[in-house]
Design a protein around this motif. Structure first.
Motif, short mmCIF file in Angstrom:
data_model
loop_
_atom_site.label_atom_id
_atom_site.label_comp_id
_atom_site.label_asym_id
_atom_site.label_seq_id
_atom_site.Cartn_x
_atom_site.Cartn_y
_atom_site.Cartn_z
N UNK A 78 46.10 -6.58 -16.26
CA UNK A 78 44.72 -6.15 -16.49
C UNK A 78 44.28 -6.26 -17.95
N UNK A 79 45.14 -5.89 -18.88
CA UNK A 79 44.78 -5.99 -20.29
C UNK A 79 44.54 -7.43 -20.71
N UNK A 80 45.37 -8.35 -20.22
CA UNK A 80 45.19 -9.77 -20.54
C UNK A 80 43.90 -10.29 -19.93
N UNK A 81 43.58 -9.82 -18.73
CA UNK A 81 42.33 -10.23 -18.10
C UNK A 81 41.12 -9.77 -18.91
N UNK A 82 41.18 -8.55 -19.44
CA UNK A 82 40.09 -8.05 -20.28
C UNK A 82 39.90 -8.92 -21.52
N UNK A 83 41.01 -9.28 -22.17
CA UNK A 83 40.91 -10.12 -23.36
C UNK A 83 40.32 -11.48 -23.02
N UNK A 84 40.75 -12.06 -21.89
CA UNK A 84 40.24 -13.37 -21.49
C UNK A 84 38.74 -13.31 -21.21
N UNK A 85 38.31 -12.29 -20.49
CA UNK A 85 36.88 -12.15 -20.18
C UNK A 85 36.06 -11.92 -21.45
N UNK A 86 36.58 -11.09 -22.34
CA UNK A 86 35.86 -10.82 -23.58
C UNK A 86 35.76 -12.07 -24.45
N UNK A 87 36.73 -12.96 -24.34
CA UNK A 87 36.71 -14.19 -25.13
C UNK A 87 35.84 -15.27 -24.48
N UNK A 88 35.32 -15.00 -23.28
CA UNK A 88 34.38 -15.94 -22.68
C UNK A 88 34.80 -16.61 -21.39
N UNK A 89 35.97 -16.26 -20.84
CA UNK A 89 36.38 -16.87 -19.56
C UNK A 89 35.42 -16.45 -18.45
N UNK A 90 35.04 -17.41 -17.60
CA UNK A 90 34.13 -17.13 -16.49
C UNK A 90 34.87 -16.86 -15.19
N UNK A 125 40.96 -3.56 -12.45
CA UNK A 125 40.09 -3.43 -13.62
C UNK A 125 39.02 -2.37 -13.39
N UNK A 126 38.44 -2.35 -12.19
CA UNK A 126 37.42 -1.36 -11.90
C UNK A 126 38.00 0.05 -11.88
N UNK A 127 39.21 0.17 -11.33
CA UNK A 127 39.86 1.48 -11.31
C UNK A 127 40.10 1.99 -12.72
N UNK A 143 42.18 1.99 -21.64
CA UNK A 143 42.48 1.61 -23.01
C UNK A 143 43.93 1.23 -23.17
N UNK A 144 44.81 1.91 -22.48
CA UNK A 144 46.23 1.58 -22.59
C UNK A 144 46.47 0.15 -22.13
N UNK A 145 45.82 -0.24 -21.02
CA UNK A 145 46.00 -1.60 -20.50
C UNK A 145 45.47 -2.63 -21.47
N UNK A 146 44.43 -2.28 -22.23
CA UNK A 146 43.86 -3.24 -23.17
C UNK A 146 44.60 -3.26 -24.49
#
Length: 208
Positions: A78-90, A125-127, A143-146
């Protein structure tokens, strides 16, 4: 049926790159972009998503064409997914799920501006975004996951609210040096340029 959508592939491993291009080649609505052709979507294929891959994703998004990026990874926490989305992954896909039909759907959705994730990853992620609870160390779960601590979150929230270093230090009972160090650590860890970039990153990731 219109012209196939031009798609490029980027990967650190040439074997992964060749395999992804072979998968795209059997999708009638997609075509691998020719040299010099501007792709509307880039499929980024990686084994793991760490700092090098995060930098590669950002570099891909920062090109003049600003293509949408579909990230295909062996595993995504989940944390990696957040970073990817924040960097612009669709779109995010696990490699084992990236068969031709699913990859084509994700690429076409990204070209339309839609965002797609594996259902189980989206649910996690929603949870975490909604969870008010804390983990065993007392840190809020999302926050821990991120990869952000409770102290980093508190400082970043005050930065987002426009407070100066001295004001943050006084409010949180930290030294000004501690506040400066916390902000520096955040920007270095996630390859951010400055305070404003750190706040924007956290907002896009749903962390503030």
């Amino acid at each position: 049926m219109g012209e196939p959508l031009p798609v490029s592939v980027v990967a650190l491993d040439p074997v992964l790159e060749a395999g992804t291009e072979s998968t795209l080649a059997v999708c009638p609505d997609l075509s691998v972009a020719a040299p010099g052709e501007q792709p509307r979507v880039v499929v980024m294929t990686v084994d793991r998503f760490a700092r090098t891959e995060l930098d590669m994703l950002r570099a891909t998004r920062d090109t003049a064409a600003r293509p949408a990026v579909v990230l295909v990874a062996s595993e995504l926490a989940p944390g990696e997914a957040l970073h990817a989305l924040a960097a612009g992954a669709r779109a995010l896909l696990r490699r084992r799920e990236a068969d031709p039909p699913r990859l084509a759907r994700a690429v076409l959705a990204a070209a339309r501006g839609d965002c797609t994730l594996p259902p189980d990853l989206l649910e996690r992620l929603l949870e975490q975004s909604a969870a008010p609870g804390r983990d065993a160390s007392g840190t809020p779960a999302g926050w821990a996951a991120a990869g952000l601590s409770d102290r980093e979150r508190s400082v970043l929230r005050m930065v987002a609210d426009g407070h100066e270093t001295s004001e943050i230090a006084q409010c949180l009972a930290y030294s000004q040096r501690t506040v400066t160090t916390v902000v520096h650590d955040i920007t270095q860890r996630f390859r951010l340029r400055n305070r404003a970039h750190a706040v924007a990153y956290a907002l896009r990731a749903g962390l503030l």
